[in-house]
Design a protein around this motif. Structure first.
Motif, PDB file in Angstrom:
ATOM      1  N   ALA A  65      -4.639  -1.266  16.113  1.00  0.00           N
ATOM      2  CA  ALA A  65      -4.555  -2.609  15.528  1.00  0.00           C
ATOM      3  C   ALA A  65      -3.757  -2.588  14.238  1.00  0.00           C
ATOM      4  O   ALA A  65      -4.182  -2.003  13.253  1.00  0.00           O
ATOM      5  CB  ALA A  65      -5.964  -3.119  15.245  1.00  0.00           C
ATOM      6  N   ASP A  66      -2.596  -3.247  14.266  1.00  0.00           N
ATOM      7  CA  ASP A  66      -1.767  -3.325  13.062  1.00  0.00           C
ATOM      8  C   ASP A  66      -2.031  -4.679  12.407  1.00  0.00           C
ATOM      9  O   ASP A  66      -1.483  -5.682  12.807  1.00  0.00           O
ATOM     10  CB  ASP A  66      -0.291  -3.190  13.445  1.00  0.00           C
ATOM     11  CG  ASP A  66       0.604  -3.006  12.234  1.00  0.00           C
ATOM     12  OD1 ASP A  66       0.266  -3.532  11.164  1.00  0.00           O
ATOM     13  OD2 ASP A  66       1.628  -2.329  12.365  1.00  0.00           O
ATOM     14  N   GLY A  67      -2.889  -4.679  11.436  1.00  0.00           N
ATOM     15  CA  GLY A  67      -3.080  -5.942  10.715  1.00  0.00           C
ATOM     16  C   GLY A  67      -4.535  -6.325  10.558  1.00  0.00           C
ATOM     17  O   GLY A  67      -5.344  -6.141  11.482  1.00  0.00           O
ATOM     18  N   ALA A  68      -4.818  -6.877   9.365  1.00  0.00           N
ATOM     19  CA  ALA A  68      -6.182  -7.278   9.054  1.00  0.00           C
ATOM     20  C   ALA A  68      -6.645  -8.405   9.976  1.00  0.00           C
ATOM     21  O   ALA A  68      -7.836  -8.515  10.282  1.00  0.00           O
ATOM     22  CB  ALA A  68      -6.256  -7.728   7.606  1.00  0.00           C
ATOM     23  N   SER A  86      -2.225   0.654  10.818  1.00  0.00           N
ATOM     24  CA  SER A  86      -0.889   0.073  10.947  1.00  0.00           C
ATOM     25  C   SER A  86       0.133   1.161  11.244  1.00  0.00           C
ATOM     26  O   SER A  86      -0.059   2.344  10.908  1.00  0.00           O
ATOM     27  CB  SER A  86      -0.514  -0.688   9.675  1.00  0.00           C
ATOM     28  OG  SER A  86      -0.310   0.223   8.634  1.00  0.00           O
ATOM     29  N   GLY A  87       1.221   0.744  11.886  1.00  0.00           N
ATOM     30  CA  GLY A  87       2.278   1.685  12.257  1.00  0.00           C
ATOM     31  C   GLY A  87       2.823   2.420  11.047  1.00  0.00           C
ATOM     32  O   GLY A  87       2.959   3.637  11.060  1.00  0.00           O
ATOM     33  N   VAL A  88       3.086   1.645   9.985  1.00  0.00           N
ATOM     34  CA  VAL A  88       3.700   2.271   8.808  1.00  0.00           C
ATOM     35  C   VAL A  88       2.759   3.314   8.189  1.00  0.00           C
ATOM     36  O   VAL A  88       3.184   4.405   7.799  1.00  0.00           O
ATOM     37  CB  VAL A  88       4.169   1.187   7.791  1.00  0.00           C
ATOM     38  CG1 VAL A  88       3.042   0.419   7.180  1.00  0.00           C
ATOM     39  CG2 VAL A  88       5.024   1.795   6.697  1.00  0.00           C
ATOM     40  N   ASP A  89       1.450   3.020   8.153  1.00  0.00           N
ATOM     41  CA  ASP A  89       0.502   3.977   7.575  1.00  0.00           C
ATOM     42  C   ASP A  89       0.336   5.211   8.477  1.00  0.00           C
ATOM     43  O   ASP A  89       0.229   6.334   7.974  1.00  0.00           O
ATOM     44  CB  ASP A  89      -0.871   3.308   7.350  1.00  0.00           C
ATOM     45  CG  ASP A  89      -0.822   2.285   6.222  1.00  0.00           C
ATOM     46  OD1 ASP A  89       0.068   2.399   5.365  1.00  0.00           O
ATOM     47  OD2 ASP A  89      -1.660   1.363   6.208  1.00  0.00           O
ATOM     48  N   LEU A  90       0.334   4.986   9.789  1.00  0.00           N
ATOM     49  CA  LEU A  90       0.192   6.121  10.712  1.00  0.00           C
ATOM     50  C   LEU A  90       1.408   7.054  10.604  1.00  0.00           C
ATOM     51  O   LEU A  90       1.262   8.283  10.583  1.00  0.00           O
ATOM     52  CB  LEU A  90      -0.005   5.612  12.153  1.00  0.00           C
ATOM     53  CG  LEU A  90      -0.297   6.654  13.221  1.00  0.00           C
ATOM     54  CD1 LEU A  90      -1.498   7.524  12.854  1.00  0.00           C
ATOM     55  CD2 LEU A  90      -0.532   6.003  14.592  1.00  0.00           C
ATOM     56  N   VAL A  91       2.604   6.461  10.504  1.00  0.00           N
ATOM     57  CA  VAL A  91       3.808   7.285  10.349  1.00  0.00           C
ATOM     58  C   VAL A  91       3.720   8.082   9.043  1.00  0.00           C
ATOM     59  O   VAL A  91       4.013   9.281   9.008  1.00  0.00           O
ATOM     60  CB  VAL A  91       5.089   6.408  10.379  1.00  0.00           C
ATOM     61  CG1 VAL A  91       6.310   7.209   9.966  1.00  0.00           C
ATOM     62  CG2 VAL A  91       5.288   5.805  11.762  1.00  0.00           C
ATOM     63  N   LYS A  92       3.265   7.420   7.974  1.00  0.00           N
ATOM     64  CA  LYS A  92       3.158   8.121   6.684  1.00  0.00           C
ATOM     65  C   LYS A  92       2.174   9.279   6.765  1.00  0.00           C
ATOM     66  O   LYS A  92       2.427  10.364   6.244  1.00  0.00           O
ATOM     67  CB  LYS A  92       2.755   7.149   5.576  1.00  0.00           C
ATOM     68  CG  LYS A  92       3.930   6.289   5.160  1.00  0.00           C
ATOM     69  CD  LYS A  92       3.694   5.614   3.841  1.00  0.00           C
ATOM     70  CE  LYS A  92       4.973   4.896   3.416  1.00  0.00           C
ATOM     71  NZ  LYS A  92       4.712   3.823   2.458  1.00  0.00           N
TER      72      LYS A  92
END
Ligand code: UDP
Length: 247
Positions: A65-68, A86-92
């Protein structure tokens, strides 16, 4: 296998960020390609109008789930998702993890020069993240076989695909069987964030679930697409009300 939580027919994996990272690391130990999608409320709404998109999302090996808004919907519907992944956090997190496990990446997407800048930034910040290739996201169907050859020749373990949603999900689904990467992930605007050409909402807004507001201020031309957010909440309340009546 994580438990699935159904949000309007899209069956999300109920995982924390740590659990999602463990699943991705496990995928890196296997030799078959895995699809990861990170739908937000807008995409879940698009999937209501496009059954094939819904099926495509549900065919992912990891769907988070990407998003609150999606997490909030899960609470309203009565089965709460553990957290937003979120995608950006998982990539990080995956990049940070290269400290423990060296990983190779191919970056596909963004305007000309953006994937290259993202690669430079990754290489300087994460010395054990091996960026073995990049390609901008504006290519024709005819150029596709050559790009796939490049990706496979690079021997990248992880392919980050940022072509915007749902284009990236459709592209991944159409080509997954030609790809030799272990993880192929739809990442939306993450490549722009890594390149520094787009910024994330400030922490207090992200915590308050107000990324959508930040995005609207930064990119007001998206307002039409963002009309799907109130539609998503409306559908969520209607579904909850229907369920309540049936109970
Ligand atoms: N993009 C791309 N090719 C395309 C369309 C978009 O590489 O044909 C890139 C765009 O440059 C941006 C990313 O996809 O880096 C995300 O685009 P957008 O913000 O429209 O999508 P979303 O945030 O909804 O995934």
């Amino acid at each position: 296998m994580p438990e699935k939580i159904d949000i309007h027919g899209v069956k999300l994996d109920n995982v924390t960020m740590d659990e999602a990272l463990d699943i991705v690391l496990q995928m890196l130990n296997e030799n078959t390609p895995h699809k990861i999608f990170t739908p937000n409320a807008e995409i879940i709404m698009q999937a209501q109008r496009d059954e094939s998109l819904k099926q495509l999302l549900n065919s992912a090996d990891l769907l988070v789930a990407d998003g609150a808004g999606v997490v909030l919907a899960s609470m309203i519907l009565g089965r709460r998702l553990k957290e937003k992944v979120s995608g950006v956090d998982l990539v990080k997190r995956l990049l940070i993890n290269t400290d423990r496990r060296m990983t190779s990446f191919f970056i596909l997407g963004g305007k000309p020069g953006v994937a290259e800048q993202a690669s430079i930034n990754i290489l300087s910040e994460f010395p054990r993240a091996n960026v073995v290739g990049f390609q901008n996201g504006y290519f024709t169907e005819e150029e596709c076989p050559d790009i796939i050859r490049q990706i496979n020749a690079s021997k990248a373990e992880v392919l980050l695909v940022g072509l915007g949603a749902p284009k990236q999900e459709k592209w991944i689904d159409a080509h997954i069987h030609e790809l030799k990467c272990k993880v192929v992930m739809g990442v939306g605007g993450t490549i722009d964030v890594l390149a520094g050409t787009a910024s994330l909402a400030p922490e207090f807004m992200r915590k308050a679930g107000l990324e959508w507001l930040y995005r609207l201020i930064k990119e007001p031309y998206r307002y039409k697409r963002m009309m799907d957010l109130p539609r998503f909440m409306n559908l969520t309340f209607k579904t909850r009300f229907r369920k309540g009546k049936q109970a």
